[in-house]
Design an enzyme around this catalytic site. Structure first.
Site, PDB file in Angstrom:
ATOM      1  N   GLY A  70       0.758  -1.243   0.000  1.00  0.00           N
ATOM      2  CA  GLY A  70       0.000   0.000   0.000  1.00  0.00           C
ATOM      3  C   GLY A  70       0.789   1.293   0.000  1.00  0.00           C
ATOM      4  O   GLY A  70       0.217   2.372  -0.193  1.00  0.00           O
ATOM      5  N   ARG A  80       2.875  -1.461  -6.023  1.00  0.00           N
ATOM      6  CA  ARG A  80       3.114  -0.160  -6.659  1.00  0.00           C
ATOM      7  C   ARG A  80       4.484   0.425  -6.303  1.00  0.00           C
ATOM      8  O   ARG A  80       5.210   0.897  -7.176  1.00  0.00           O
ATOM      9  CB  ARG A  80       2.021   0.811  -6.225  1.00  0.00           C
ATOM     10  CG  ARG A  80       2.024   2.125  -6.977  1.00  0.00           C
ATOM     11  CD  ARG A  80       1.099   3.137  -6.293  1.00  0.00           C
ATOM     12  NE  ARG A  80      -0.201   2.585  -5.993  1.00  0.00           N
ATOM     13  CZ  ARG A  80      -1.261   2.639  -6.810  1.00  0.00           C
ATOM     14  NH1 ARG A  80      -1.174   3.256  -7.954  1.00  0.00           N
ATOM     15  NH2 ARG A  80      -2.414   2.091  -6.457  1.00  0.00           N
ATOM     16  N   TYR A 101      -9.485   5.902 -12.162  1.00  0.00           N
ATOM     17  CA  TYR A 101      -9.282   6.503 -10.828  1.00  0.00           C
ATOM     18  C   TYR A 101      -9.021   8.003 -10.885  1.00  0.00           C
ATOM     19  O   TYR A 101      -8.592   8.577  -9.891  1.00  0.00           O
ATOM     20  CB  TYR A 101      -8.056   5.873 -10.141  1.00  0.00           C
ATOM     21  CG  TYR A 101      -8.012   4.378 -10.062  1.00  0.00           C
ATOM     22  CD1 TYR A 101      -8.903   3.675  -9.250  1.00  0.00           C
ATOM     23  CD2 TYR A 101      -7.045   3.663 -10.760  1.00  0.00           C
ATOM     24  CE1 TYR A 101      -8.829   2.296  -9.162  1.00  0.00           C
ATOM     25  CE2 TYR A 101      -6.971   2.283 -10.673  1.00  0.00           C
ATOM     26  CZ  TYR A 101      -7.868   1.612  -9.877  1.00  0.00           C
ATOM     27  OH  TYR A 101      -7.788   0.255  -9.782  1.00  0.00           O
ATOM     28  N   CYS A 116     -12.014   5.578 -29.003  1.00  0.00           N
ATOM     29  CA  CYS A 116     -13.309   6.187 -29.263  1.00  0.00           C
ATOM     30  C   CYS A 116     -14.069   6.371 -27.968  1.00  0.00           C
ATOM     31  O   CYS A 116     -15.007   5.623 -27.671  1.00  0.00           O
ATOM     32  CB  CYS A 116     -14.108   5.317 -30.223  1.00  0.00           C
ATOM     33  SG  CYS A 116     -13.565   5.590 -31.887  1.00  0.00           S
TER      34      CYS A 116
HETATM   35  C1  LIG Z   1      -3.223  -4.719  -4.139  1.00  0.00           C
HETATM   36  C2  LIG Z   1      -2.727  -5.473  -2.985  1.00  0.00           C
HETATM   37  C3  LIG Z   1      -1.399  -5.336  -2.584  1.00  0.00           C
HETATM   38  C4  LIG Z   1      -0.439  -4.369  -3.210  1.00  0.00           C
HETATM   39  O1  LIG Z   1      -0.826  -3.049  -3.040  1.00  0.00           O
HETATM   40  P1  LIG Z   1       0.138  -1.856  -3.522  1.00  0.00           P
HETATM   41  O2  LIG Z   1      -0.615  -0.643  -3.203  1.00  0.00           O
HETATM   42  O3  LIG Z   1       0.378  -2.037  -4.963  1.00  0.00           O
HETATM   43  O4  LIG Z   1       1.379  -1.962  -2.708  1.00  0.00           O
HETATM   44  C5  LIG Z   1      -0.969  -6.125  -1.550  1.00  0.00           C
HETATM   45  N1  LIG Z   1      -1.786  -7.012  -0.942  1.00  0.00           N
HETATM   46  C6  LIG Z   1      -3.056  -7.160  -1.308  1.00  0.00           C
HETATM   47  C7  LIG Z   1      -3.890  -8.157  -0.626  1.00  0.00           C
HETATM   48  C8  LIG Z   1      -3.584  -6.398  -2.322  1.00  0.00           C
HETATM   49  O5  LIG Z   1      -4.853  -6.547  -2.671  1.00  0.00           O
END
Ligand SMILES: *Cc1c(COP(=O)(O)O)cnc(C)c1O
Length: 474
Positions: free
Chosen positions: A282, A327, A368, A395
């Protein structure tokens, strides 16, 4: 945010170059807009991994995903070594491969000692084919099919169980492998629950609040623990929680550490001694100058300290600590190069500059409202003089890559580079309007290797079937 055009090259594509590394320690990739190896060469062109971006486009076509190996590896190491420095227990970093799943990316993560988090049968298949050891693969998802669960059990990866249906399906699962031996190895599982933690991010990528489709509600957990203690077929090794994506605050992860350790203690008391805790991913990245995410190092320290302190307070031994960033590992390691085509000037309103890709290779702006930055890769020092709308070729009026892009004057044939496209671009790409998906190259030390071939028209009709009576000529 509108950029106020300054005079001079200070306000050109150069302003996005990474901070020089001679004098200071390696920057945290998630705090940079361009990959760490980015430079401007003597032709005033952007160079990444020692490769001139305009030459790459001539060689591999446009649009093109350009992935910088050094930036990706640096992020992997900062996570991995950060835990070694800040956490006294054992740890394992997993790459959340939904951010970008392909063989080469999984292989790089593997070679850096990372495990892989997968959320579908084919992400699992990809990780296995990339040589990732099944004991470092964790399988997520809120509605895994029986086929996917069977593949997961047969490949002996760990399954992160999300709900009662899945738990009961697994408890009853007898796979081909396990029907013959006398005492089949139990299925290794973790339990995902919603920790009830709010964070400030887009609502589609928030997952930790109680009203989420993912994971067990905390008030189900005691019953779940009791159920598992009765299942010889299941071996529960730990707990998992993930609170969301593109998060700039450290507090939610500090809070999460407290909540998850509390359940760790409870599980042991209820007869389910687990040993692993997975606090999800995250951590956000910088897409624009105004984004200010913490460094990977600071995130790792916060999580490590939070878990350590909560364990000390409860006098329980340190668990094996897992996290699964996506990410922040790969987002800043990749850019997308496009070629400029037509321009439309709507007097006194707006100028549209169109490129040869769009929502099919980067669906994040339309999904988003994500904001990106761009530079003219073949004229990096030219001062910024205009604000245009960078449009895709689909399109769909909403197919806008960047609403307000600050650029020098552009011409057909210019190469525009949109930055920070490593995460959730290729993995979310589609064939809308039957556009073949772009190629991807891995760059480093002056070499470029193809890691994804550009799709062809033949590729796109390969799955089409036509009844005889409709066939051409009938
Ligand atoms: C999407 C997700 C991640 C990765 O999230 P990032 O924001 O890309 O770091 C990790 N664990 C779970 C369960 C996710 O759904």
């Amino acid at each position: 945010m509108l950029l106020t055009p300054n005079v001079g090259v200070q306000n050109s594509g150069r302003k996005y170059l990474p901070t020089p590394t001679e004098t200071q320690e390696t920057p945290s990739p998630n705090q940079e807009l361009l990959p760490l190896t980015s430079k401007v060469n003597s032709q005033d062109c952007l160079e990444i991994g020692g490769c001139d971006v305009t030459t790459l486009v001539q060689q591999f076509g446009s649009p093109l995903y350009i992935l910088d190996e050094e930036t990706l590896r640096t992020a992997c190491r900062q996570y991995r070594d950060g835990f070694k420095r800040h956490y006294a227990g054992s740890s394992q970093v997993l790459y959340a491969s939904k951010a970008w799943s392909c063989l080469a990316v999984c292989a790089i993560a593997r070679s850096e000692g990372l495990g892989i988090d997968v959320v579908s049968g084919c992400e699992l298949y990809t990780a296995l084919k990339a040589g990732v050891s099944p004991d470092k693969i964790y399988f997520h998802g809120n509605n895994k099919s029986v086929e996917e669960l069977t593949l997961a059990v047969e490949s002996r990866c760990t399954i992160v169980v999300d709900n009662w249906l899945e738990l009961k399906t697994l408890a009853g699962l007898r796979t081909k492998q396990e029907s013959s031996p006398q005492s089949p190895a139990p299925i290794r599982i973790m339990l995902r629950f919603t920790p009830g933690i709010e964070c400030h991010t887009h609502e589609y990528i928030r997952t930790g609040h109680l009203d989420s489709k993912f994971g067990f509600d905390p008030n189900q957990l005691e019953e779940v623990f009791a159920f598992i203690t009765q299942q010889p077929n299941l071996h529960c090794i730990g707990l998992h929680a993930h609170i969301g994506s593109q998060i700039f605050e450290l507090q939610p992860h500090e809070d999460l550490a407290g909540v998850i350790v509390q359940w760790f203690g409870k599980a042991a008391k209820l007869g389910l001694p687990v040993t692993e805790l997975n606090i999800g991913g995250g951590l956000g990245i910088r897409y624009t100058e105004s984004d200010d995410p913490p460094s990977i190092e600071d995130w790792v320290k916060t999580v490590s300290d939070g878990i350590t302190q909560a364990c000390q307070a409860q006098q329980i031994p340190l668990p094996k600590l897992l996290c699964e960033p996506g990410r922040s590992l790969i987002g800043s390691a990749c850019v997308t190069a496009y070629t400029v085509g037509s321009t439309k000037v709507v007097p006194d309103i707006r100028t549209y500059v169109s490129v040869d890709g769009g929502m099919s290779d980067n669906p994040r702006p339309i999904t988003y409202q994500s904001i990106y930055r761009t530079v003219v890769a073949n004229r990096m020092s030219e001062p910024i003089t205009q604000t245009v709308t960078l449009a895709g070729k689909h399109c769909e009026s909403g197919d806008i890559l960047i609403k307000e892009a600050a650029l020098p004057k552009t011409e057909p044939g210019d190469i525009l580079v949109v930055m920070d496209t490593g995460a959730y671009n290729y993995s979310m790409a589609s064939n809308y309007n039957r556009l073949p998906r772009p190629a991807a190259v891995l760059v480093g030390q002056g070499e470029a290797n193809l890691i994804l071939q550009r799709e062809t028209y033949q590729d796109l009709i390969r799955q089409d079937c036509i009844p005889d009576r409709l066939a051409f000529g009938n």
